[in-house]
Enzyme design. Structure first.
Site, PDB file in Angstrom:
ATOM      1  N   TRP A 155       0.809  -1.217   0.000  1.00  0.00           N
ATOM      2  CA  TRP A 155       0.000   0.000   0.000  1.00  0.00           C
ATOM      3  C   TRP A 155       0.838   1.260   0.000  1.00  0.00           C
ATOM      4  O   TRP A 155       0.326   2.354  -0.190  1.00  0.00           O
ATOM      5  CB  TRP A 155      -0.873   0.018   1.280  1.00  0.00           C
ATOM      6  CG  TRP A 155      -0.034  -0.347   2.472  1.00  0.00           C
ATOM      7  CD1 TRP A 155       0.111  -1.589   3.022  1.00  0.00           C
ATOM      8  CD2 TRP A 155       0.871   0.511   3.190  1.00  0.00           C
ATOM      9  NE1 TRP A 155       1.046  -1.557   4.043  1.00  0.00           N
ATOM     10  CE2 TRP A 155       1.521  -0.273   4.172  1.00  0.00           C
ATOM     11  CE3 TRP A 155       1.201   1.869   3.110  1.00  0.00           C
ATOM     12  CZ2 TRP A 155       2.473   0.255   5.046  1.00  0.00           C
ATOM     13  CZ3 TRP A 155       2.142   2.382   3.981  1.00  0.00           C
ATOM     14  CH2 TRP A 155       2.764   1.578   4.940  1.00  0.00           C
ATOM     15  N   ASN A 156       2.168   1.173   0.247  1.00  0.00           N
ATOM     16  CA  ASN A 156       2.895   2.416   0.563  1.00  0.00           C
ATOM     17  C   ASN A 156       3.077   3.342  -0.639  1.00  0.00           C
ATOM     18  O   ASN A 156       3.056   4.552  -0.488  1.00  0.00           O
ATOM     19  CB  ASN A 156       4.217   2.125   1.295  1.00  0.00           C
ATOM     20  CG  ASN A 156       5.175   1.317   0.477  1.00  0.00           C
ATOM     21  OD1 ASN A 156       4.785   0.658  -0.484  1.00  0.00           O
ATOM     22  ND2 ASN A 156       6.442   1.348   0.835  1.00  0.00           N
ATOM     23  N   HIS A 159      -3.623  -6.476  -4.712  1.00  0.00           N
ATOM     24  CA  HIS A 159      -3.089  -5.304  -4.023  1.00  0.00           C
ATOM     25  C   HIS A 159      -3.304  -5.468  -2.517  1.00  0.00           C
ATOM     26  O   HIS A 159      -4.054  -6.349  -2.065  1.00  0.00           O
ATOM     27  CB  HIS A 159      -3.799  -4.037  -4.537  1.00  0.00           C
ATOM     28  CG  HIS A 159      -2.892  -2.841  -4.595  1.00  0.00           C
ATOM     29  ND1 HIS A 159      -1.882  -2.638  -3.685  1.00  0.00           N
ATOM     30  CD2 HIS A 159      -2.841  -1.767  -5.440  1.00  0.00           C
ATOM     31  CE1 HIS A 159      -1.240  -1.508  -3.980  1.00  0.00           C
ATOM     32  NE2 HIS A 159      -1.801  -0.964  -5.041  1.00  0.00           N
ATOM     33  N   SER A 167      -4.756  -4.991   1.116  1.00  0.00           N
ATOM     34  CA  SER A 167      -6.188  -4.956   1.423  1.00  0.00           C
ATOM     35  C   SER A 167      -6.698  -3.575   1.840  1.00  0.00           C
ATOM     36  O   SER A 167      -7.903  -3.346   1.854  1.00  0.00           O
ATOM     37  CB  SER A 167      -6.505  -5.952   2.536  1.00  0.00           C
ATOM     38  OG  SER A 167      -6.260  -7.248   2.068  1.00  0.00           O
ATOM     39  N   GLU A 195      10.734  -7.840  -4.034  1.00  0.00           N
ATOM     40  CA  GLU A 195      11.187  -6.501  -3.630  1.00  0.00           C
ATOM     41  C   GLU A 195      10.742  -6.335  -2.185  1.00  0.00           C
ATOM     42  O   GLU A 195       9.580  -6.036  -1.923  1.00  0.00           O
ATOM     43  CB  GLU A 195      10.516  -5.430  -4.498  1.00  0.00           C
ATOM     44  CG  GLU A 195      10.875  -5.495  -5.965  1.00  0.00           C
ATOM     45  CD  GLU A 195      12.255  -4.940  -6.262  1.00  0.00           C
ATOM     46  OE1 GLU A 195      12.959  -4.519  -5.327  1.00  0.00           O
ATOM     47  OE2 GLU A 195      12.628  -4.940  -7.442  1.00  0.00           O
ATOM     48  N   LEU A 196      11.675  -6.553  -1.257  1.00  0.00           N
ATOM     49  CA  LEU A 196      11.256  -6.609   0.156  1.00  0.00           C
ATOM     50  C   LEU A 196      11.756  -5.393   0.927  1.00  0.00           C
ATOM     51  O   LEU A 196      12.017  -4.354   0.357  1.00  0.00           O
ATOM     52  CB  LEU A 196      11.712  -7.935   0.756  1.00  0.00           C
ATOM     53  CG  LEU A 196      11.316  -9.174  -0.077  1.00  0.00           C
ATOM     54  CD1 LEU A 196      11.823 -10.444   0.571  1.00  0.00           C
ATOM     55  CD2 LEU A 196       9.812  -9.243  -0.298  1.00  0.00           C
ATOM     56  N   CYS A 227      10.426   1.630   1.503  1.00  0.00           N
ATOM     57  CA  CYS A 227      11.455   0.598   1.626  1.00  0.00           C
ATOM     58  C   CYS A 227      12.839   1.209   1.501  1.00  0.00           C
ATOM     59  O   CYS A 227      13.776   0.777   2.156  1.00  0.00           O
ATOM     60  CB  CYS A 227      11.245  -0.467   0.561  1.00  0.00           C
ATOM     61  SG  CYS A 227      11.134   0.211  -1.096  1.00  0.00           S
TER      62      CYS A 227
END
Ligand code: NAP
Length: 465
Positions: free
Chosen positions: A130-131, A155, A157, A228-229, A262
């Site tokens: 969501w960011n 996506h 929630s 992509e963490l 991130c």
């Protein structure tokens, strides 16, 4: 987790959605597979026309899309509109460059002709956070669709309206029905979709636990994943840096997106010669940030996206303090409705404590004092993550040491880590694998096919018949 838009500034529920039934998921998977069969044969020129149209729609309606992002996840409106503009850019970038990135590559061998040929794979599942509710999706979708794949979006929630708006943009741009579909599902439905043979690959942008889960399910099915963490990016300041510029950029790098990025700088590693001045100026600027309603033009820090993020942040700060850290400013939630947390600066965080190198997803900075470049690199690398890193120095030798020595997917010298459609983006270690953006991103979800054509041969067919 319910699929719902809840305004993080007020706590008001804006809209709720029912998750798709099994039957609806089945229909969407079948539509994706059917659409892929024809969509894969479309020309680059046709795809580019649709992608340019998507770019124009976003550009024209960026104010509305920006407001939607702000309402659903709380980022300041100015930043949300800028995010929409960046999505328009990535669509344009791939419309203009996909054909070139995926052109056949001739290779000299003993063959008459040999070359590398790129072909799409099929329906790709994208599990997204969501960011950056638009940007994360477009940076997957623009290259994937230009390569001839079709996309299925799961996506986060808490941003269902953004998810549906993105699906609509691609439909309005002229992409065939089924080329890009939003699935309104919880994370519990992801496993079934990954196990389904019609899903050929997956990309996940999100937390480490989510990445591990998706990668292990996909791994059992031998399906490619891109992950992509999270990150715990270092921001290093050496004595030769322009300190004022470094401080201003450091504050921005920590608080961008209300601290929920991130690649936000999370650990500030400062040479002892300039440490005191850096600390004083950094704290002053963190205290001066304007906190408030993200829809207001002047707001620099809005609410965090969900109440849970505030709780997680409180827990991390408490843990750091219990282990001896001092709070120079902030350190608590704001006494007002919504998910607001004060911009916070921590010092004396014990580098042996896990909190010193975890991902902190909010406006909380940790400052570390180091005596030389070796210590700076050692602390920078003392994290399970390896996404981005910034190093501020005007010494060319130091710049080379940072570029070579830091374990991260990117190193920015005298600047702030940021994504750019023209440059690859991704991490190493627990920040994930694979790359998005540039030519590297578009080649993740393609079959890199080797073609080898032998020398012309004399026919062995009898000529006496
Ligand atoms: P998250 O909780 O991992 O959620 C990300 C997505 O994964 C959501 O769609 C979520 O669905 C889904 N999900 C969660 N657990 C899952 C599971 N076990 N199986 C399948 N899907 C699952 O992360 P977030 O809180 O939304 O986002 C913040 C994280 O994303 C941070 O760690 C941040 O660093 C990372 N991030 C990385 C990048 C990058 O490029 N490296 C960019 C942006 C963000 P639900 O919402 O339904 O739970």
């Amino acid at each position: 987790m319910a699929i719902a838009s809840i305004n993080p500034t007020t706590g008001e529920t804006l809209k709720t959605f029912s998750a798709h039934s099994r039957q609806q998921i089945e229909q969407k998977l079948q539509l994706a597979a059917d659409t892929f069969r024809t969509y894969r044969t479309t020309s680059f020129a046709d795809r580019a026309r649709m992608m340019q149209r998507a770019s124009e729609i976003i550009e024209t309606e960026k104010a509305e899309f920006g407001e939607l992002m702000t309402l659903e996840m709380g980022k300041p409106l100015k930043a949300a509109v800028a995010e929409a503009e960046k999505c328009a850019w990535v669509c344009r970038y791939y419309a203009e460059n996909a054909q070139h990135h995926l052109a056949d590559q001739q290779v000299e061998t003993n063959a008459q002709k040999s070359y590398v040929h790129f072909q799409p794979l099929g329906p790709v599942l994208a599990v997204m956070p969501w960011n950056f509710p638009f940007w994360q999706v477009f940076r997957f979708a623009a290259p994937a669709l230009m390569a001839g794949n079709v996309g299925l979006l799961k996506h986060a929630s808490n941003v269902p309206q953004c998810a549906l708006a993105i699906e609509e943009i691609f439909a309005r741009a002229g992409f065939p029905n089924g080329a890009f579909q939003t699935l309104l599902i919880g994370s519990d439905a992801v496993e079934g979709i990954l196990n389904d043979p019609r899903t050929v690959a997956a990309t996940l942008t999100g937390s480490e636990p989510a990445g591990k889960s998706v990668a292990s399910i996909a791994g059992k099915q031998i399906k490619k994943t891109v992950l992509e963490l999270g990150g715990s990016d270092p921001f290093i300041v050496m004595p030769s840096a322009n300190l004022d510029e470094a401080v201003t950029t450091a504050v921005k790098a920590r608080t961008i997106n209300n601290g929920q990025s991130c690649i936000a700088a999370k650990r500030f590693i400062v040479a002892t010669e300039v440490y005191e001045e850096f600390e004083r100026k950094f704290v002053e600027q963190m205290q001066a940030l304007r906190i408030g309603d993200p829809l207001e033009e002047s707001t620099e820090i809005g609410p965090l996206a969900t109440p849970q993020i505030v709780k997680d942040l409180e827990e991390q700060v408490q843990r750091a303090v219990a282990a001896g850290a001092r709070v120079l400013t902030g350190g608590k939630r704001l006494d007002r409705p919504g998910n607001f947390y004060e911009p916070t600066v921590l010092v004396d965080v014990d580098v042996n404590e896990p909190v010193s190198c975890e991902e902190i997803f909010g406006p909380v900075a940790m400052l570390f004092r180091v005596s030389d470049i070796d210590e700076a690199i050692r602390i920078a690398n003392a994290t399970p993550f390896g996404l981005g890193a910034a190093a501020w120095t005007n010494d060319a030798q130091e710049q080379s040491r940072f570029i070579e020595g830091i374990e991260a997917g990117s190193v920015f010298i005298n600047g702030m880590v940021a994504s750019d459609p023209r440059l690859p983006f991704g991490g190493v270690k627990h920040s994930g694998y694979g790359r998005e953006l540039a030519e590297f991103g578009i080649r993740e979800f393609v079959n890199i096919k080797t073609v080898w054509i032998g020398q012309p041969q004399k026919s062995t067919k009898s000529t006496t018949e």
